[in-house]
Design a protein around this motif. Structure first.
Motif, PDB file in Angstrom:
ATOM      1  N   GLN A 323      22.769   7.598  62.695  1.00  0.00           N
ATOM      2  CA  GLN A 323      23.416   6.785  63.729  1.00  0.00           C
ATOM      3  C   GLN A 323      22.972   5.318  63.651  1.00  0.00           C
ATOM      4  OE1 GLN A 323      21.475   6.395  67.167  1.00  0.00           O
ATOM      5  NE2 GLN A 323      23.115   5.280  68.182  1.00  0.00           N
ATOM      6  N   LEU A 324      21.670   5.089  63.569  1.00  0.00           N
ATOM      7  CA  LEU A 324      21.172   3.708  63.547  1.00  0.00           C
ATOM      8  C   LEU A 324      21.559   2.993  62.257  1.00  0.00           C
ATOM      9  CD1 LEU A 324      17.738   4.512  65.184  1.00  0.00           C
ATOM     10  CD2 LEU A 324      19.396   2.889  66.112  1.00  0.00           C
ATOM     11  N   THR A 325      21.630   3.742  61.146  1.00  0.00           N
ATOM     12  CA  THR A 325      22.065   3.154  59.867  1.00  0.00           C
ATOM     13  C   THR A 325      23.520   2.680  59.983  1.00  0.00           C
ATOM     14  OG1 THR A 325      20.578   4.623  58.680  1.00  0.00           O
ATOM     15  CG2 THR A 325      22.342   3.630  57.399  1.00  0.00           C
ATOM     16  N   LEU A 326      24.372   3.547  60.545  1.00  0.00           N
ATOM     17  CA  LEU A 326      25.784   3.172  60.709  1.00  0.00           C
ATOM     18  C   LEU A 326      25.921   1.977  61.645  1.00  0.00           C
ATOM     19  CD1 LEU A 326      27.390   6.747  61.003  1.00  0.00           C
ATOM     20  CD2 LEU A 326      27.482   5.220  59.029  1.00  0.00           C
ATOM     21  N   ASN A 327      25.093   1.936  62.699  1.00  0.00           N
ATOM     22  CA  ASN A 327      25.158   0.805  63.643  1.00  0.00           C
ATOM     23  C   ASN A 327      24.784  -0.506  62.963  1.00  0.00           C
ATOM     24  OD1 ASN A 327      25.964   2.447  65.669  1.00  0.00           O
ATOM     25  ND2 ASN A 327      24.037   2.459  66.790  1.00  0.00           N
ATOM     26  N   TYR A 328      23.784  -0.473  62.076  1.00  0.00           N
ATOM     27  CA  TYR A 328      23.381  -1.697  61.367  1.00  0.00           C
ATOM     28  C   TYR A 328      24.534  -2.171  60.474  1.00  0.00           C
ATOM     29  CZ  TYR A 328      20.352  -5.101  59.059  1.00  0.00           C
ATOM     30  OH  TYR A 328      19.793  -6.266  58.613  1.00  0.00           O
ATOM     31  N   PHE A 383      25.753  10.097  77.924  1.00  0.00           N
ATOM     32  CA  PHE A 383      24.432   9.724  77.402  1.00  0.00           C
ATOM     33  C   PHE A 383      24.340  10.059  75.912  1.00  0.00           C
ATOM     34  CE2 PHE A 383      23.968  10.810  81.915  1.00  0.00           C
ATOM     35  CZ  PHE A 383      23.600   9.561  82.393  1.00  0.00           C
ATOM     36  N   GLU A 384      25.077  11.105  75.519  1.00  0.00           N
ATOM     37  CA  GLU A 384      25.092  11.530  74.117  1.00  0.00           C
ATOM     38  C   GLU A 384      25.689  10.424  73.235  1.00  0.00           C
ATOM     39  OE1 GLU A 384      24.336  14.340  71.160  1.00  0.00           O
ATOM     40  OE2 GLU A 384      23.833  14.532  73.279  1.00  0.00           O
ATOM     41  N   ASP A 385      26.677   9.695  73.790  1.00  0.00           N
ATOM     42  CA  ASP A 385      27.353   8.647  73.010  1.00  0.00           C
ATOM     43  C   ASP A 385      26.387   7.597  72.474  1.00  0.00           C
ATOM     44  OD1 ASP A 385      29.667   9.909  73.494  1.00  0.00           O
ATOM     45  OD2 ASP A 385      30.438   8.498  74.985  1.00  0.00           O
ATOM     46  N   PHE A 386      25.296   7.350  73.213  1.00  0.00           N
ATOM     47  CA  PHE A 386      24.367   6.300  72.793  1.00  0.00           C
ATOM     48  C   PHE A 386      23.556   6.705  71.573  1.00  0.00           C
ATOM     49  CE2 PHE A 386      24.819   5.354  77.406  1.00  0.00           C
ATOM     50  CZ  PHE A 386      25.436   4.124  77.247  1.00  0.00           C
ATOM     51  N   VAL A 387      23.481   8.012  71.306  1.00  0.00           N
ATOM     52  CA  VAL A 387      22.602   8.454  70.218  1.00  0.00           C
ATOM     53  C   VAL A 387      23.339   9.247  69.141  1.00  0.00           C
ATOM     54  CG1 VAL A 387      20.561   8.497  71.678  1.00  0.00           C
ATOM     55  CG2 VAL A 387      21.955  10.542  71.512  1.00  0.00           C
ATOM     56  N   SER A 388      24.654   9.459  69.346  1.00  0.00           N
ATOM     57  CA  SER A 388      25.349  10.380  68.454  1.00  0.00           C
ATOM     58  C   SER A 388      25.864   9.687  67.194  1.00  0.00           C
ATOM     59  CB  SER A 388      26.529  10.991  69.223  1.00  0.00           C
ATOM     60  OG  SER A 388      27.535  11.362  68.340  1.00  0.00           O
ATOM     61  N   PRO A 389      25.627  10.298  66.013  1.00  0.00           N
ATOM     62  CA  PRO A 389      26.174   9.726  64.769  1.00  0.00           C
ATOM     63  C   PRO A 389      27.706   9.743  64.763  1.00  0.00           C
ATOM     64  CG  PRO A 389      24.878  11.716  64.305  1.00  0.00           C
ATOM     65  CD  PRO A 389      24.785  11.478  65.767  1.00  0.00           C
ATOM     66  N   VAL A 390      28.295  10.676  65.528  1.00  0.00           N
ATOM     67  CA  VAL A 390      29.773  10.752  65.576  1.00  0.00           C
ATOM     68  C   VAL A 390      30.327   9.477  66.220  1.00  0.00           C
ATOM     69  CG1 VAL A 390      31.743  12.031  66.489  1.00  0.00           C
ATOM     70  CG2 VAL A 390      29.732  13.270  65.638  1.00  0.00           C
ATOM     71  N   THR A 391      29.737   9.092  67.352  1.00  0.00           N
ATOM     72  CA  THR A 391      30.183   7.854  68.022  1.00  0.00           C
ATOM     73  C   THR A 391      29.962   6.645  67.113  1.00  0.00           C
ATOM     74  OG1 THR A 391      29.441   8.876  70.067  1.00  0.00           O
ATOM     75  CG2 THR A 391      29.998   6.546  70.183  1.00  0.00           C
ATOM     76  N   ALA A 392      28.807   6.624  66.420  1.00  0.00           N
ATOM     77  CA  ALA A 392      28.515   5.497  65.515  1.00  0.00           C
ATOM     78  C   ALA A 392      29.532   5.448  64.373  1.00  0.00           C
ATOM     79  CB  ALA A 392      27.105   5.645  64.953  1.00  0.00           C
ATOM     80  N   ALA A 393      29.934   6.626  63.862  1.00  0.00           N
ATOM     81  CA  ALA A 393      30.920   6.673  62.772  1.00  0.00           C
ATOM     82  C   ALA A 393      32.278   6.173  63.269  1.00  0.00           C
ATOM     83  CB  ALA A 393      31.035   8.106  62.244  1.00  0.00           C
ATOM     84  N   GLN A 394      32.647   6.568  64.497  1.00  0.00           N
ATOM     85  CA  GLN A 394      33.921   6.090  65.070  1.00  0.00           C
ATOM     86  C   GLN A 394      33.911   4.566  65.196  1.00  0.00           C
ATOM     87  OE1 GLN A 394      33.828   8.508  68.731  1.00  0.00           O
ATOM     88  NE2 GLN A 394      35.838   9.246  68.202  1.00  0.00           N
TER      89      GLN A 394
END
Length: 1050
Positions: A323-328, A383-394
């Protein structure tokens, strides 16, 4: 104090038979000097049983949390207990050593003590914490490092969100300690043992807390910053030890190696987002951001692409690290410099990382089959949205396709390949549709795609409603939800979309499908006007099914579907309104009973109350239905108040407001008594939330309100508690407003109350008042009393035993303050009352006038009135314009291609940047608690008149008889008649009032008189129109004016 005895008492607290006696004993001895240090000694005795030490450390933590700081003595109250300074000094000396030597289970509680002591005593009484930490960090004995780092973390956490200028003591401490933790981290890096990695993780957490809100450039030079970035890069890059792969995947997340990577990525992402993103940072980081982007993009992106490559090759990577990698990378897309590195890899990321992340997984399937309720909870957990790789991928997919050329076309081409492939796995189809839905808002604005949407739905989405796989049916509903705003070329396609969604809601066997269908239905109703006629035939079944699913799933999103349905189909739902309400009330009780204190439960319970409120609001005009709903709603309100469920007081008070808006039943009068009890017990802080309902009790059924003196007394007592307590000035303004409303609403009927009301607000004015709002609101109560009955007010003022000045009466002091503050009266109501009050004052005669109006005030009255009338004129004009300005939102039809960036272009958020710089100025400028208007603009004007003419004051919504449309008291006409009357009957007084007017003021006075005539004529023609037409007969103009209370010509 004897540690053995103390140990025995603590041991007794964990024995059920002796607990009560032991707790009473602790309550008796905990205030004795020496108790707290002895307790810390017991906690640290290694030969005492662990449960006893745990009981001791929890008692110590509570003691320090509640009683460390000195507290102010309230007058007339006993001295509040706080730990004696002698004991505090002993604990400060010993606590760092205790944290260092304690086992983990004790250390965690001691850390809370450290945090509290830092909060109150650092740096003033406790600089030695820094020396203690530095001694342990420099000691080669590794056993002391963990505790010392934990103490340092508590110290940094206290300053984490403080402004730069408040962080001096921390920066001073870090000058010494920061290089030490860097050296320690460098020494630890090569050692991959669990103990070493836990220490590295703690150091990274300290760095994050130190830098996440403000980067102290004076402490962290570019060279030092680069060294820390290198540590983070190394931690993310290094492989995890082989033995970790033997651990079950669900448990791997918690291993220190993955936790350390997570914190390193947290730092990298935060540094880029807050300080390293040119065009999106505040001005002090402008140069730094340019340097950051050029210096670190290549090195960091290289490592992050490696992380994604592992994920692509099915080598385990923890979800937070993905998740954090995708956010960067998502941040990197917006900058030409970093895009250059990402561009060659971006489509591969879409295809091999984002697509699998968005596809239905093995874990999803297991959860769907074993626990559909949990599946729904996880999928809808905000709350899951803040940490989920799925949300980060979207988010990453959306940014890439919106901002960078060719990405959308390539992605759509890939999606169509999956959807059209005859042997595509349903999981992959799910991923492809998930991607389409994620891009929906871009596709429906793109000329190239928006015309194809109907056929896309018909070809690829509608067939999935018949899929044997539940997750595909749910995905079909989900896609419709995201495409709900498309412009259907054929209405038949919309009709089919509604048919399929409704069918899924009513008849599907899988609960997650029903939930998605409900939300899709709401979105279609919101976006498509024509959808209502297709939903209406089945609306009752739909509503009852929604209620059933809400009860079963306690899903918060579905309550907003329910609100939409109730608002849209009010008429059709009238026959089942009571059933709906009972259903919601029962579900609410169920949620409360099973509430494990979780946030989701609280959100659901709140949404249920809001849905009941929506139901009451839409049924407001149906008295029979309201009467039937009332008993059910009262059960809910009664439950909340009687059980003191304070987090729902606001919603409960809103429900009371709805049930008292049109009429007030005998049961609702009992609720007023209940509200008064709640206020006295634990509702003091909810007075402003009570205010709308209290206003109803006074104004909707004034006769009943006055029939029982306890009702008036309860209101007065609440206002008195607020105006004499320390509730803050906003609630105090509300209390004064309520007094004013009672005076104006009950004109002529509450003579006995006026002295108490007036004394209460004048007493408040003798204490410090910070805002002009509270000052004018208190004055307004006295002005209302003057308008109510001038004779009564003057008698009251003369009797008051208040000394304001040795040389003047309280009456003239009040009048001077009032005239001085004329420009602080804002909005329509306040100015109107002010005018009527001044007119009453002008009409006083004889002794009353000479007391109330010393000559120096007399000449200021007309200029004050001119100022008020000028404000009124602007306010009336603005109100009229507001009525006309029901502007329609224009549809945004633009093609969004202009948002695409060319490869060498940066995505600069100018508004955000300016907003950050402006928000600080705004807060300093806005000196009024009511009318802060935040806008993103540079505002260099510092004029007093920041108050827009048409802005109501926050309290203006609490109306009085003077504010009714049908009110016959017109302040312009009253003023003109008073002035004419004075001119005719008391020319000398008239002379005193007008002699000092400037030419400009005389002109303004003339204009007011003209306006008075115009308003009188307009009111007359309106009255005639309402009574059925014009009848011409001779009119005589009255020379005096009666308010309906005392005549003005006294």
């Amino acid at each position: 104090m004897d540690t053995r005895k103390l140990t025995d008492v603590l041991r007794a607290t964990i024995d059920p038979n002796q607990r009560q006696q032991a707790e009473e004993q602790l309550a008796q001895i905990h205030k004795i000097i020496g108790f707290a240090p002895s307790l810390l000694q017991v906690v640290m005795l290694s030969d005492v049983d662990m449960p006893v030490r745990q009981a001791g450390v929890i008692y110590l933590k509570n003691l320090v949390t509640q009683n460390w700081a000195d507290r102010e003595v309230e007058p007339g109250q006993p001295l509040p207990f706080s730990i004696h300074e002698q004991d505090r000094a002993m604990i400060r000396d010993a606590i760092v050593d205790a944290v260092v030597h304690a086992p983990d289970i004790i250390r965690v509680q001691l850390a809370v003590c450290v945090s509290n002591i830092v909060k109150h005593d650092f740096p003033g009484r406790w600089t030695q914490i820094v020396d203690k930490i530095s001694i342990y960090l420099q000691n080669p004995d590794a056993s002391g490092w963990s505790g010392a780092l934990l103490c340092l973390y508590q110290l940094v956490k206290i300053f984490e969100y403080k402004k730069r200028e408040e962080r001096g003591p921390l920066n001073e401490a870090m000058n010494l300690l920061f290089p030490m933790i860097y050296q320690l981290c460098v020494r630890l890096l090569p050692d991959q043992s669990e103990q070493s990695v836990l220490l590295q993780k703690q150091i990274l957490k300290i760095y994050f807390a130190l830098t996440q809100y403000s980067l102290p450039l004076e402490l962290i030079s570019r060279e030092v910053f680069s060294q820390w970035m290198e540590i983070c890069r190394a931690v993310v890059d290094r492989p995890v030890p082989e033995q970790t792969n033997a651990v079950d995947e669900d448990d791997r997340v918690d291993l220190p190696w993955w936790k350390a990577k997570k914190w390193a990525l947290h730092i990298l992402h935060r540094m880029f987002e807050r300080y390293g993103s040119p065009g999106n940072v505040t001005k002090e980081y402008k140069e730094f951001a340019e340097w950051y982007l050029k210096t670190f993009s290549a090195g960091i992106l290289e490592v992050l692409l490696k992380v994604l490559d592992h994920y692509r090759r099915k080598i385990y990577v923890s979800p937070r690290v993905v998740q954090l990698t995708l956010n960067y990378i998502n941040l990197g897309i917006g900058h030409a410099f970093s895009w250059k590195f990402l561009k060659p890899h971006m489509f591969a990321i879409v295809q091999d990382v984002i697509f699998p992340a968005l596809s239905y997984s093995q874990a999803d399937e297991e959860l769907w089959n074993t626990d559909p309720y949990e599946y729904i909870r996880v999928k809808f957990d905000i709350f899951e949205d803040f940490v989920s790789p799925v949300t980060a991928a979207q988010t990453l997919l959306h940014t890439a396709c919106k901002k960078r050329k060719d990405m959308l076309q390539k992605t759509m081409h890939f999606i169509m390949q999956v959807l059209t492939s005859p042997n595509a796995d349903p999981r992959q189809k799910d991923g492809a549709l998930h991607m389409v839905g994620t891009l929906a808002d871009i596709l429906i604005k793109k000329n190239m795609y928006k015309t194809e949407m109907d056929s896309m739905l018909c070809q690829y989405v509608f067939p999935e409603f018949a899929s044997p796989r539940g997750h595909m049916r749910a995905r079909a509903c989900w896609v419709l939800h995201y495409f709900s705003e498309i412009k259907f070329k054929q209405e038949a396609v919309l009709a089919e979309a509604i048919r399929l969604t409704t069918n899924a809601l009513l008849n599907d066997q899988d609960l997650p499908v029903k939930v998605e269908a409900g939300i899709a239905l709401q979105m279609l109703l919101n976006a498509q006007e024509k959808s209502e006629k297709y939903v209406e035939p089945q609306i009752k079944q739909i509503t009852l099914e929604l209620l059933r699913i809400i009860r079963e799933t306690e899903n918060d999103d579905l309550t907003s579907v329910m609100q939409k349905v109730v608002c849209t189909f009010t008429e059709q739902l009238m026959p089942i309104a009571v059933e709906i309400c009972q259903h919601l009330a029962t579900t609410f009780s169920q949620v409360l009973e099973t509430d494990e204190g979780s946030d989701e439960k609280a959100i659901t319970a709140m949404s249920l109350l809001n849905t009941i409120e929506t139901l009451l609001t839409v049924m407001e005009e149906q008295p029979e239905i309201m009467a039937q709903l009332q008993p059910t709603v009262l059960q809910v309100v009664g439950h909340i108040f009687s059980q003191s469920v304070m987090e729902f007081y606001e919603e409960a008070l809103s429900l009371v407001y709805d049930l008292t808006s049109k009429n007030i039943s005998p049961d609702m009068w009992k609720v007023l008594e209940l509200m008064y009890q709640v206020f006295q017990k634990d509702g003091f802080d909810y007075f402003t939330d009570m205010m709308p309902a209290l206003h109803n009790y006074v104004t909707v059924d004034t006769a009943t309100f006055l029939s029982n003196e306890n009702y008036v007394l309860a209101m007065y007592n609440m206002c008195k508690a607020v105006l004499t307590g320390d509730s803050g000035e906003d609630p105090e303004c509300h209390a004064a407003k309520l007094l004013e409303v009672i005076i104006l609403q009950c004109k002529g009927r509450i003579d006995q109350c006026i002295p108490s009301f007036v004394e209460l607000v004048l007493q408040r004015l003798t204490r410090e008042v910070k805002t002009s709002e509270l000052r004018t609101m208190c004055l307004q109560v006295v002005i209302a009393a003057l308008y109510y009955n001038p004779q009564l007010l003057f008698e009251t003022l003369e009797k008051l035993q208040m000394v304001v000045s040795p040389t003047e009466s309280i009456t003239s002091h009040f009048v001077k303050q009032w005239i001085h503050d004329t420009d602080c009266f804002l909005g329509l109501h306040d100015r109107k009352l002010c005018v009527l009050g001044l007119c009453t004052l002008l009409s006083t005669t004889g002794a009353a006038r000479s007391v109330a109006l010393p000559n120096e005030c007399a000449s200021q009255i007309i200029p004050s009135l001119i100022l008020l009338f000028d404000g009124l004129r602007r306010a009336y004009v603005a109100k009229a314009q507001e009525g006309e300005e029901e502007a329609e939102d224009e549809e945004d039809e633009t093609d969004i291609d202009q948002e695409i960036l060319s490869s060498d272009e940066d995505d600069i958020d100018e508004a955000h940047q300016e907003y950050l710089e402006n928000i600080e100025d705004k807060v300093h400028k806005a000196n009024s608690p009511f009318t802060i208007t935040t806008s993103i603009q540079d505002d260099d004007s510092d004029s007093d008149d920041e108050f827009e003419a048409n802005e109501e004051t926050a309290l203006e919504s609490y109306t009085t008889p003077l504010d009714e449309e049908s009110c016959e008291v017109d302040e312009y006409i009253v003023f003109k008649e008073v002035m004419q009357s004075i001119q005719a009957s008391d020319p000398t007084w008239y002379q005193i009032l007008t002699t000092d007017l400037t030419t400009e003021q005389q002109k303004a006075l003339q204009e007011i008189m003209v306006l008075a005539d115009q308003r009188k004529a307009a009111a007359e023609s309106k009255r005639i129109e309402q009574s059925g037409g014009y009848v011409f007969n001779q009119q005589t103009v009255p020379t005096s004016f009666n308010f309906g209370g005392s005549p003005l010509g006294r």
